[in-house]
Design an enzyme around this catalytic site. Structure first.
Site, PDB file in Angstrom:
ATOM      1  N   CYS A 161      65.794  34.457 -50.205  1.00  9.93           N
ATOM      2  CA  CYS A 161      66.554  33.826 -51.294  1.00  9.93           C
ATOM      3  C   CYS A 161      67.858  33.142 -50.843  1.00  9.93           C
ATOM      4  CB  CYS A 161      66.812  34.861 -52.383  1.00  9.93           C
ATOM      5  SG  CYS A 161      66.930  34.127 -54.040  1.00  9.93           S
TER       6      CYS A 161
ATOM      7  N   GLU B  61      61.238  38.536 -53.291  1.00 12.40           N
ATOM      8  CA  GLU B  61      62.323  39.404 -52.831  1.00 12.40           C
ATOM      9  C   GLU B  61      62.242  40.771 -53.524  1.00 12.40           C
ATOM     10  OE1 GLU B  61      66.057  37.637 -53.878  1.00 12.40           O
ATOM     11  OE2 GLU B  61      67.251  39.029 -52.674  1.00 12.40           O
TER      12      GLU B  61
ATOM     13  N   LYS C 160      68.159  40.615 -45.024  1.00 13.06           N
ATOM     14  CA  LYS C 160      68.820  39.436 -45.613  1.00 13.06           C
ATOM     15  C   LYS C 160      70.235  39.285 -45.071  1.00 13.06           C
ATOM     16  CE  LYS C 160      69.606  37.524 -50.298  1.00 13.06           C
ATOM     17  NZ  LYS C 160      69.427  37.819 -51.754  1.00 13.06           N
TER      18      LYS C 160
END
Lengths: 541, 541
Positions: free
Chosen positions: A147, A44, A111
């Site tokens: 994540c 990330e 994300k």
């Protein structure tokens, strides 16, 4: 459909230094190509590193990001999946992943789940994405997640429903005790349930108080682990997708670490990265003959080498002979620079200056604090003169109840044991001795009753409950958020619990001025436990 | 339709102490009733105070909130509009307002716009509300909003479209220079545009590094101010709605403060609240003969009274005679406890202990830091013995570039001038002298060139650019987020700008261990400017 290789770049970025991170990414991509890798997955936000905090708000980030893409575009013949900050034209900022090949951006994923709890503040910086990214390559259908996304069942389900075969997950998932195995256990279940392969690349390295353990892995849709990378080690790991088996080949994985070994290695990594990335030539610490400084010394030596470590013993009237002996002994065993500096003249000069002000006030902890502050000032003097970083040696139990001196033993730029309870300090010391042919920490340091040696015959247990009791109460109050009454109901003495909690609450000001130190628990002080200094909350009810 | 009175409770909560806040709310409601008030409006989250940070996550909050409602239910014959934490059954947590009369909750409003930038972290704690609350009382239609809501044009427009006549706004809006007038200017425009009255009640008081100025107000739908309460003062203010005029009666408002007076008063309030709410009997500070400690002393005396303030002059070889004279003179003028403690013997004893380690290394700032640390330790000794809080005296210019000694002059629990640039320190000192019959700060303290007096004939300007240049560069870099090249392009010397920025970047570790201090700017260190300590961001590009 064909077989292919994926490289997991278990990458240790230098937070904020996009230029050097991108250079390293290019090197790793080229290295992967030499091994016939078709796809390389970075963690990330790999370009800027995690967490970059308010550097993300600096206006020149846009320019720097454009430059990063220009450089990465020079990499040919491999698909790179990497993390970057996506500054959209509408002013929105996303935590994103790019899929790039031969300089072409094949897709961008923003994300969707932004953690804003615990140590995370992503909603301070980012907007939420609302779209999945799926791409097909070599006849295989890939999805991308970042994540926290993978902890949202809804998000993963939605992606799986797009007939994705492998989910590539870019992570900067911080370490805490047991977390490496917890991630794998959870995702094994999920992979099986949703019938997808999971390719999980995690950041590695220490960043201020956070440790990223790496422990990247690949799980097949059967729920079996195809590969697990070692923890706390930066490297490139290559896995094979075998088209005929429709699964990743099972490779030899790193053996799982037991808890104490895991913690020890995490502290070594955190210390090394802090010292080296801050540009210090070495470290210095006060070696007291007690277990905290003994363990800190061992970790420091393991992190950066004995030749870069200086230990100073600073005895006073109440320092026992065995403390001097044991400190000397350990310094010799470990081969570090060692010196002894008596603090009597300094403490005396403070006393004499203060006597006219003190009048007839009885002696109390004030005089004890002078000893600790004389030591702190000596260490800082040596640090200022030669440039070594001072390591603070206090542990979490002390720091929780304020059994430490601000500007005294709390002096230092990095507090290695800040998040380690005293009972665990003992375990770590024993562990470190167990892995060496000759124990590096003299046995007596581990077996004698802990003492701050700030007054005659002092023992920690004169002021504090036994450490196993203290740590249990602290754990319940801090890590588990239990109330005073809950803890008493568990069977601890009321008086003891009330005292401990009062001390924890009252010492927030002290902790706030302490140095940072590596987080290994699920509730570390400071970034993760944000309490007002001034507050009237009463723990009792 | 009838006329009515509204009380604005410009309330200073003790954060976390729900019990005492609720008691005060009940007293204020009863006081308002005596003056025939029909509605009393409290600030945002008035029961627990703002910001309660991670206290909001403690499980017993639910129980405490239920208890607060039970107590508030005893108040009769007045409508109370107050802030509380709404723990919904689905596990969601809202920043809410309740409308309560005679123990009945007539309505609950959940804040819709949660700030998560600058000093705010509301998304860490709260979920967003999605519904407006409108209630009719005495033939008048009221809407309720909470703080950030009023800065969202969409939210206010939606509410106004529900034919609301008066919007009651509950606030915990932190102070920064010019903010009190900025709020009023913005809301005057909005009131007029949307044709609604705005009744704005703001928290007052210091809470750690945040200052709440109060400055509550009422704006008529014409856009005219009906009433503006004083800043920095806790009190109950009553306004009259006159049915026949369909407007609030115009009352005499507090005169607007000029910038320097506003800052001065804000620092006095912050210092008073920190000292008193932490339970310290008084404060102690090092008085050097320089302007920073002189101003800090004046603020301390104005905050808690001369009888609770102790000043200590700690001269060394490089301390000039005029510093001793001026410090003595100011202490006398202000009537504080004053003492002189020579630090030669202490510094000498440190030097002698360190010489064997230093060898032939040339003298540098190490020796200067020893002086500062000797002083810091003396102040802490006096603090430990008698319980007074140490006030740190450093200013924002110093702290930005690290022109200060960690564990030395940075020692203290509260740094009054932490967010005040040196050029403003001068203005504040002049201002303080201007409002007294006899100036409290000796003129020479203000006019002599600033010096740390840590080596012979030292001047700050030997190491730093002139303060007006330094502060301008710092302001551009810190407050305005400008890049190095932007600042050079404004006409500052390249070499100077590069040096200043390098120093700011390099000294994050020092600031992180400094004490908290009141925020008065739009970009204070720590809570508001969250930079990684270890980072490789280069300011140049």
């Amino acid at each position: 459909m064909k077989s292919f290789k994926i490289a997991l770049a278990q990458f240790s970025p230098f937070v904020g230094d996009i230029e050097s991170n991108v250079q390293k990414m290019i090197e790793q991509a080229n290295q992967a190509k030499k091994q016939n890798v078709e796809i390389i997955v970075f963690p990330e936000l790999s370009t800027i590193g995690y967490p970059a905090e308010d550097l993300l708000l600096r206006p020149s980030l846009a320019k720097r990001t454009v430059h990063a893409f220009e450089q990465l575009a020079a990499v040919k013949d491999i698909v790179m999946v990497f993390g970057f900050v996506n500054l959209a034209e509408d002013g929105h900022r996303y935590n994103s992943a790019a899929v790039m090949k031969d300089g072409q951006v094949l897709g961008v994923y923003n994300k969707q789940n932004l953690p804003n709890y615990s140590v995370f503040d992503e909603k301070r910086y980012f907007n939420e994405g609302h779209q999945h990214l799926v791409f097909e390559y070599l006849g295989h259908k890939f999805g991308v997640l970042i994540c926290e996304d993978v902890w949202s069942l809804t998000t993963v389900q939605q992606l799986a429903q797009l007939n994705v075969e492998s989910i590539l997950v870019l992570n900067a998932s911080p370490y805490e005790v047991g977390k490496p195995q917890h991630r794998i256990t959870t995702l094994k279940e999920l992979a099986k349930q949703l019938n997808v392969h999971v390719v999980y690349a995690n950041q590695v390295g220490g960043q201020d108080d956070l440790i990223f353990d790496g422990t990247s892995f690949v799980i097949n849709h059967s729920g079996d682990v195809a590969f697990q990378a070692p923890s706390f080690k930066e490297d490139l790991y290559i896995v094979d997708y075998q088209a005929e088996e429709k699964a990743y080949k099972v490779l030899e994985s790193a053996p799982a670490l037991d808890t104490i070994a895991e913690i020890y290695q995490s502290l070594v990594l955190a210390t090394r990265d802090y010292v080296q990335r801050s540009g210090f030539p070495g470290v210095i610490l006060g070696l007291s003959g007690g277990i905290d400084s003994a363990l800190t010394l061992a970790i420091a030596v393991d992190a950066i080498g004995a030749d870069k470590v200086q230990a100073v013993m600073m005895p006073y009237t109440y320092t026992s002979q065995i403390s001097v002996e044991d400190a000397t002994e350990q310094a010799q065993r470990m081969g570090v620079t060692f010196g002894i500096a008596e603090i009597h003249p300094i403490v005396n000069s403070f006393m004499q200056t203060l006597y006219p002000f003190f009048g007839n006030a009885p002696a109390d902890t004030t005089e004890e604090n002078l000893q600790a502050r004389a030591r702190g000032t000596l260490l800082m003097g040596l640090s200022n003169k030669f440039g070594n970083l001072v390591l603070a040696t206090g542990n979490k139990s002390e720091l929780s109840v304020g059994y430490c001196t601000l500007y005294g033993d709390m002096v230092g730029g990095f507090a290695v044991l800040k998040d380690v309870y005293k009972t665990i300090v003992f375990e770590l010391a024993k562990y470190r001795n167990s892995i060496a042919e000759t124990p590096v920490i003299p046995e007596r340091v581990i077996t004698r009753p802990p003492s701050a040696e700030l007054r005659p015959d002092q023992k920690d247990q004169d002021s504090l409950p036994a450490y196993d009791v203290l740590d249990a109460i602290l754990y319940a109050y801090i890590e588990e958020d239990q109330s005073q009454e809950d803890i008493i109901a568990k069977g601890f003495e009321r008086e003891v619990v009330e005292k401990v909690i009062r001390l924890v609450d009252r010492n927030e000001y002290k902790r706030r001025q302490g140095s940072i130190g590596p987080r290994i628990s699920s509730r570390a002080f400071s970034r993760e436990r944000r309490y007002p200094i001034v507050n009237g909350w009463k723990a009792g009810i």
